[in-house]
Design a protein around this motif. Sequence first.
Motif, PDB file in Angstrom:
ATOM      1  N   ALA A   1      35.766  38.346  35.195  1.00  0.00           N
ATOM      2  CA  ALA A   1      35.102  38.950  36.795  1.00  0.00           C
ATOM      3  C   ALA A   1      34.137  37.984  37.424  1.00  0.00           C
ATOM      4  N   GLY A   2      33.383  37.107  36.997  1.00  0.00           N
ATOM      5  CA  GLY A   2      32.745  36.013  37.340  1.00  0.00           C
ATOM      6  C   GLY A   2      33.635  34.954  38.147  1.00  0.00           C
ATOM      7  N   VAL A   3      34.557  34.438  37.460  1.00  0.00           N
ATOM      8  CA  VAL A   3      35.392  33.528  38.292  1.00  0.00           C
ATOM      9  C   VAL A   3      36.369  34.035  39.047  1.00  0.00           C
ATOM     10  N   MET A   4      36.542  35.331  38.952  1.00  0.00           N
ATOM     11  CA  MET A   4      37.446  36.090  40.055  1.00  0.00           C
ATOM     12  C   MET A   4      36.940  36.284  41.512  1.00  0.00           C
ATOM     13  N   VAL A   5      35.499  36.049  41.304  1.00  0.00           N
ATOM     14  CA  VAL A   5      34.760  36.289  42.765  1.00  0.00           C
ATOM     15  C   VAL A   5      35.090  34.995  43.491  1.00  0.00           C
ATOM     16  N   THR A   6      35.019  33.874  42.738  1.00  0.00           N
ATOM     17  CA  THR A   6      35.264  32.592  43.269  1.00  0.00           C
ATOM     18  C   THR A   6      36.722  32.434  43.683  1.00  0.00           C
ATOM     19  N   SER A   7      37.585  32.987  42.884  1.00  0.00           N
ATOM     20  CA  SER A   7      38.828  33.083  43.218  1.00  0.00           C
ATOM     21  C   SER A   7      39.361  33.673  44.614  1.00  0.00           C
ATOM     22  N   SER A   8      38.710  34.883  44.784  1.00  0.00           N
ATOM     23  CA  SER A   8      38.770  35.635  45.889  1.00  0.00           C
ATOM     24  C   SER A   8      38.406  34.694  47.185  1.00  0.00           C
ATOM     25  N   ALA A   9      37.392  34.140  46.917  1.00  0.00           N
ATOM     26  CA  ALA A   9      36.854  33.455  48.099  1.00  0.00           C
ATOM     27  C   ALA A   9      37.608  32.067  48.420  1.00  0.00           C
ATOM     28  N   LEU A  10      38.006  31.348  47.251  1.00  0.00           N
ATOM     29  CA  LEU A  10      38.713  30.326  47.492  1.00  0.00           C
ATOM     30  C   LEU A  10      40.351  30.571  48.272  1.00  0.00           C
ATOM     31  N   ILE A  11      40.988  31.721  47.876  1.00  0.00           N
ATOM     32  CA  ILE A  11      42.121  32.120  48.459  1.00  0.00           C
ATOM     33  C   ILE A  11      41.870  32.480  49.772  1.00  0.00           C
TER      34      ILE A  11
END
Length: 355
Positions: free
Chosen positions: A92-102
């Motif tokens: 869940a934590g890194v998914m937040v960053t993945s969403s922003a990066l995409i």
Amino acid sequence: MTATTTAPQGGPVGTAGDERILPRSPLRKLLARPELGSVVGAIAVFVFFAFVADGFLRATSLSTVLYASSTIGIMAVPVALLMIGGEFDLSAGVMVTSSALISSMFSYQMTANVWVGVGVSLLVTLAIGAFNGFMLTRTGLPSFIITLGTFLMLTGMNLGFTKLIDGTVSTKTIGDMEGFSSAHAVFASTVTVGGVDFKITIVWWLALVALASWILLRTRTGNWIFAVGGNQDAARAVGVPVTRTKIGLYMGVALGAWISGQHLLFSFDAVQSGEGVGNELIYIIAAVIGGCLITGGYGSAVGSAVGALLFGMTSKGIVFAEWNPDWFKFFLGAMLLLATLLNTWVRRRAEASTK
């Protein structure tokens, strides 16, 4: 053999004595609430910092506390629902960053309106959540293993793709691109009420709490979530769509990650690819403090909100009290233990009162 059902309030009850049918006193109803322990703890923490921290009760300080709480609470709500359903999500934590990066990289590289990147990010992030749920239900492996694998893959992809596409560990600024102002207004703006500034994430947080509470307490899906968390084999035996429910819960976590990711991006217009690692534990802690059981089948969305509020009050209260911030983790761990012990005592009292 009579299957066990689960009450929407979060406690398992038998069909012979369903607490939704039998009349209960106000005290018994209060003791049955999963968030009771966290509410008591939140009141204690609030009173404590009101006395020891100068300026804690100022409107601007409370706004800061609410903002810190909302950034955790947006994710703690869907994580709590997932835990009630008996599962975890360590990605869940890194998914937040993945969403922003995409969102950022797609918009910049395609020179498109940033809303195009936001839409693509939503689809990809939901797909990641669906992948977690699909792998869990198809392989039968523990959610710890499945989401740990996703966590490691996303961590590597976040860094690898960012360096490959942008040449650095952070994305290019998109602050001057078309659509940025409107996206900033939706995900990262500030609302002034009575002369005090409040971040829009507080609105997102409260909306998610209301939506999740409605789902848990007023819909058939809520009954399914409690049922699969209590005993998924028994739930499947009485016709609960276990696979669909669990995939939906993981997609709910992905939706929260998308909202948080867009806030991260449009607050700073650039994203560091290494952010988010370790935040998944904070989301889980907030849910557990709020009354969710590690074993599933018990908890509430309101409890997760109170858990996030406890986190916000403690993190900012230490700053306002001018203490060494190194003590924050100590207080967080102490709150986790005390809240878990209190929640366990409350649950046992609630179960005893229904017999």
